[in-house]
Write an enzyme that holds these catalytic residues in place. Structure first.
Site, PDB file in Angstrom:
ATOM      1  N   ASP A 245       0.876  -1.161   0.000  1.00  0.00           N
ATOM      2  CA  ASP A 245       0.000   0.000   0.000  1.00  0.00           C
ATOM      3  C   ASP A 245       0.924   1.224   0.000  1.00  0.00           C
ATOM      4  O   ASP A 245       2.124   1.114   0.300  1.00  0.00           O
ATOM      5  CB  ASP A 245      -0.945   0.009   1.206  1.00  0.00           C
ATOM      6  CG  ASP A 245      -2.129   0.962   0.971  1.00  0.00           C
ATOM      7  OD1 ASP A 245      -2.065   1.770   0.018  1.00  0.00           O
ATOM      8  OD2 ASP A 245      -3.104   0.903   1.746  1.00  0.00           O
TER       9      ASP A 245
HETATM   10  C1  BGC Z   1      -5.016   3.380   0.103  1.00  0.00           C
HETATM   11  C2  BGC Z   1      -5.154   2.390  -1.028  1.00  0.00           C
HETATM   12  C3  BGC Z   1      -5.007   3.106  -2.349  1.00  0.00           C
HETATM   13  C4  BGC Z   1      -3.680   3.822  -2.380  1.00  0.00           C
HETATM   14  C5  BGC Z   1      -3.433   4.559  -3.661  1.00  0.00           C
HETATM   15  C6  BGC Z   1      -3.779   4.236  -0.031  1.00  0.00           C
HETATM   16  O1  BGC Z   1      -3.834   5.293   0.865  1.00  0.00           O
HETATM   17  O2  BGC Z   1      -5.020   2.699   1.330  1.00  0.00           O
HETATM   18  O3  BGC Z   1      -6.398   1.751  -0.964  1.00  0.00           O
HETATM   19  O4  BGC Z   1      -5.117   2.203  -3.401  1.00  0.00           O
HETATM   20  O5  BGC Z   1      -3.656   4.764  -1.323  1.00  0.00           O
HETATM   21  O6  BGC Z   1      -4.270   5.645  -3.794  1.00  0.00           O
END
Ligand code: BGC
Length: 717
Positions: A245
């Site tokens: 993530d």
């Molecule tokens: C989130 C993810 C997301 C990623 C990219 C993160 O803060 O937890 O779900 O895909 O950002 O935007």
């Protein structure tokens, strides 16, 4: 095979620096000298090696629609993507075909806007109703979650782009999500939290998995070998790649060594220096020098990534159009929303006819919530709010009251309730007063209308959890007062009251549900909100959604009392001490009565279940029964198969959902024969070491909800 050889050749031709660069994303796009985005608003890109013909590929969110910026500099053209219903609403459809259709539509937008991998679906569990991102997750149940995810992934990937199931795993809260240590037993992990991932991977082969922010039993999930190597690759045979993530974990070398293939978005130190002070590539170089990390490990990571990236539109040089079929997808969004509406209560009030005069209350009629905030946010071309929806459909809504709402909202928003922007660029809208209509006005409104429709809205999003407080889990004082006075005055005039819940996750309903005659749960239904509400109100659409998550009577009833962890004011650890007793597994086993149970949802017609037969064919159970529409409107029913296991060695929940099937649209009197196949292995529990099916008598319970069981059969194992 040809590709494997080609990949080996590429890896052989890469310099060490190229390898190190390749396993790290390019950094947050457009900042501090990082590359400008290929697609504005996308979440990240993988690194390129032009001399080897490796292009940058584009990754973008998210579960309710492709999240890219609609506007670009010096460009008149608008890059809007469809806003679909939030995942919880999609799961309320219990309809695999709809999930697949939504996936196809989203996948086409991904491809035609030049994106390669969609960062969806999110498949964490509704452990606690206050989870800030619950709206982005399907359900409290792992089987429903896994099945919905599998169909969605199939749809997305049928378009030649990749899906990403996230956040792997045990990421059920937003409070301190980047550092919190989730402590959970292996049984609960496997039966509840890993299960949806297992189902989606085995059924739909998603191209990618996103490891989560949190730690799992002491280790960041992106640095957890047991999770990423043993469970994901060895046991489940996952053959795509794993990405972190955004900014997750604290050591890139450990991430690579643990089986996390790609580090995203790269260069975290530019954004979260307090969490990751060092460039990830330095972590990797250092570990290589010390001999902790080997080149073979990096090669393996690259192999996993390239195997997938070879399939992307970017690698294939696909010429995208920037013209996805938004008109067609608006219809898919509408259809999915219609099937996801849950009718919670109906004391002879719904549907209303097209010329029933009704008064619409609540600022949500104008400021309708289409979805939540954060990376699950969407930027559609339009959102049809509830008021415009009922007007467009020609319903007899009280125009004078509507005018008052429009004016009041404008006055509030230009005065003390101005809209500002949050860190995601999202709108932050202070909650508006709801109880501003005088009693004398209400009297007049009640006299000239037959029905009152009161809209209650909630919004939540990434980065924070909801609160068990008035205005969030509970109605605010002025929402309650509005509902109470509307109810008293309308009922005094023998008129009826309907409440419309425009929310992303359960709120308390027990204390006020008697103030109304009908409750429609329309969740956060995406851009077609108003059309969906209008058509369900009049019965053009017969609601067929069922709850994918329990509505408890009170927050104090929820089993996950440890939420959001200890110490309370700034948690570092969250213990999932309710074990497998999540959602209905708890309420049923410990006899806690909810307001509305898992699987519940009414219809404008009625259904009868009959002719149950259960046969054992080898290792399979074939369960058959009939569903008949016994009312006088066409409608769809969701039949749910719960299994009650014998209590032998392992403690078991009262019952567990094992399968489900939604009927087609049944005309009055029409019968559909349902066949469900189940494997003996579906009945297994994890005893701490392995999956076992205990011997004894199993009850197969077919229900219209988890507490409305219509047919029971028994099977000895
Ligand atoms: C989130 C993810 C997301 C990623 C990219 C993160 O803060 O937890 O779900 O895909 O950002 O935007």
């Amino acid at each position: 095979m040809f590709e494997d050889t080609k990949i080996d050749e590429i890896i052989k031709s890469m310099t060490m620096e190229e390898k190190i660069n390749f396993v790290v994303g390019v950094g947050v796009l457009g900042i501090e000298g990082n590359p400008k985005p290929k697609v504005k608003g996308a979440a990240g890109e993988t690194s390129e090696i032009p001399r080897l013909g490796i292009p940058r590929t584009v990754l973008a969110d998210g579960p309710a629609g492709l999240r890219i910026d609609p506007e670009r500099e010096n460009d008149e053209y608008k890059y809007h993507a469809t806003a679909f219903p939030v995942e919880t609403m999609l799961a309320s459809t219990w309809n695999r075909e709809i999930l697949k259709k939504v996936g196809e539509a989203m996948g086409e937008e991904v491809r035609e806007y030049g994106v390669d991998i969609l960062l969806a679906p999110a498949i964490n569990i509704h452990r606690n109703p206050l989870g800030g991102r619950n709206f982005e997750y399907y359900s409290e149940d792992p089987v429903l979650t896994g099945e919905m995810a599998a169909s969605f992934v199939e749809g997305v990937q049928s378009q030649g782009v990749g899906a990403c199931i996230k956040h792997f795993v045990a990421n059920e809260q937003e409070t301190n999500r980047m550092t919190i240590d989730t402590i959970v037993s292996e049984r609960a992990l496997r039966e509840i939290y890993l299960k949806p991932f297992e189902i989606a991977i085995k059924k739909a082969k998603p191209w990618t998995v996103m490891s989560s922010y949190n730690k799992l039993n002491g280790y960041y999930t992106s640095q957890n070998k047991w999770l990423l190597m043993k469970v994901l690759r060895d046991e489940w045979q996952f053959d795509g790649f794993v990405m972190t993530d955004w900014f997750a974990g604290d050591n890139a070398a450990k991430q690579l060594m643990s089986g996390n293939d790609l580090i995203m978005p790269g260069k975290s130190f530019q954004v979260v220096p307090h969490l990751r002070p060092k460039d990830e590539r330095d972590d990797i170089r250092e570990a290589l020098e010390k001999g902790e990390l080997t080149e073979e490990v990096i090669d393996e990571r690259i192999r996993n990534i390239l195997r997938i990236l070879f399939k992307t539109p970017a690698f294939k040089g696909y010429k995208y159009s920037n013209k996805p079929n938004l008109e067609k997808h608006a219809k898919v969004s509408y259809e999915a929303g219609c099937e996801g509406v849950v009718l919670l209560k109906n004391d002879d009030v719904l549907p209303i006819s097209k010329d029933t005069k009704f008064a619409l209350f609540g600022t949500g009629q104008v400021e309708t919530i289409r979805g939540g905030t954060g990376s699950g946010e969407t930027h559609p071309m339009y959102t049809v709010n509830f008021l415009d929806g009922v007007l467009e459909r020609g319903l007899s809504v009280d125009q004078e009251l509507a005018k008052l709402y429009r004016e009041k909202i404008e006055e509030f928003r230009s005065g003390d309730y101005k809209v500002t922007r949050g860190s995601w660029g999202e709108e932050i809208k202070p909650k508006l007063p709801e109880n501003f209509i005088q009693e004398s006005q209400l009297e007049e409104i009640a006299k000239r209308n037959e029905v009152a429709v009161v809209i209650i809205t909630r919004i939540s999003g990434e980065g924070y959890d909801r609160k068990a407080e008035k205005g969030d889990y509970y109605l605010s004082d002025d929402e309650f007062e509005l509902l109470k006075s509307v109810s008293e005055i309308f009922r005094k005039h023998n008129k009826k009251v309907i409440v419309v819940l425009n929310i992303g996750s359960p709120i308390e309903v027990e204390s006020w549900k008697n103030l109304c005659d009908g409750i429609l749960l329309v969740w956060q239904p995406g851009q077609e909100a108003g059309r969906i509400l209008a058509d369900v109100l009049t019965g053009d659409v017969n609601p067929s959604g069922k709850l994918p998550t329990t509505f408890p009577k009170d927050y104090n009833d929820v089993p996950s009392r440890s939420f959001p962890g200890e110490p309370r004011d700034n948690p570092t650890v969250i213990v999932y001490d309710e074990g497998i007793y999540v959602g209905y597994r708890y309420y049923d086993t410990f006899r806690v009565e909810p307001s509305y149970e898992f699987g519940f949802g009414l219809s404008y017609t009625t259904f009868e279940y009959s002719n149950l037969s259960i046969k054992r064919v080898g290792s399979k159970f074939v369960v058959e029964f009939d569903i008949k529409n016994t009312g006088n409107r066409s409608g769809k029913e969701v039949a749910q198969l719960y299994v009650r296991a014998p209590i032998v060695k392992i403690d078991k929940p009262y019952q567990e959902l094992k399968a489900f099937e939604k009927t087609k649209l049944l005309e009055p009197g029409e019968v559909q024969h349902i066949i469900i196949e189940l494997f003996a292995s579906d009945l297994a529990s994890f005893d701490g070491n392995s999956w076992i099916v205990e011997e004894g008598e199993y009850e197969f319970r077919i229900g219209a909800s988890s507490r409305d069981i219509r047919l029971i059969g028994k099977i000895k194992i």
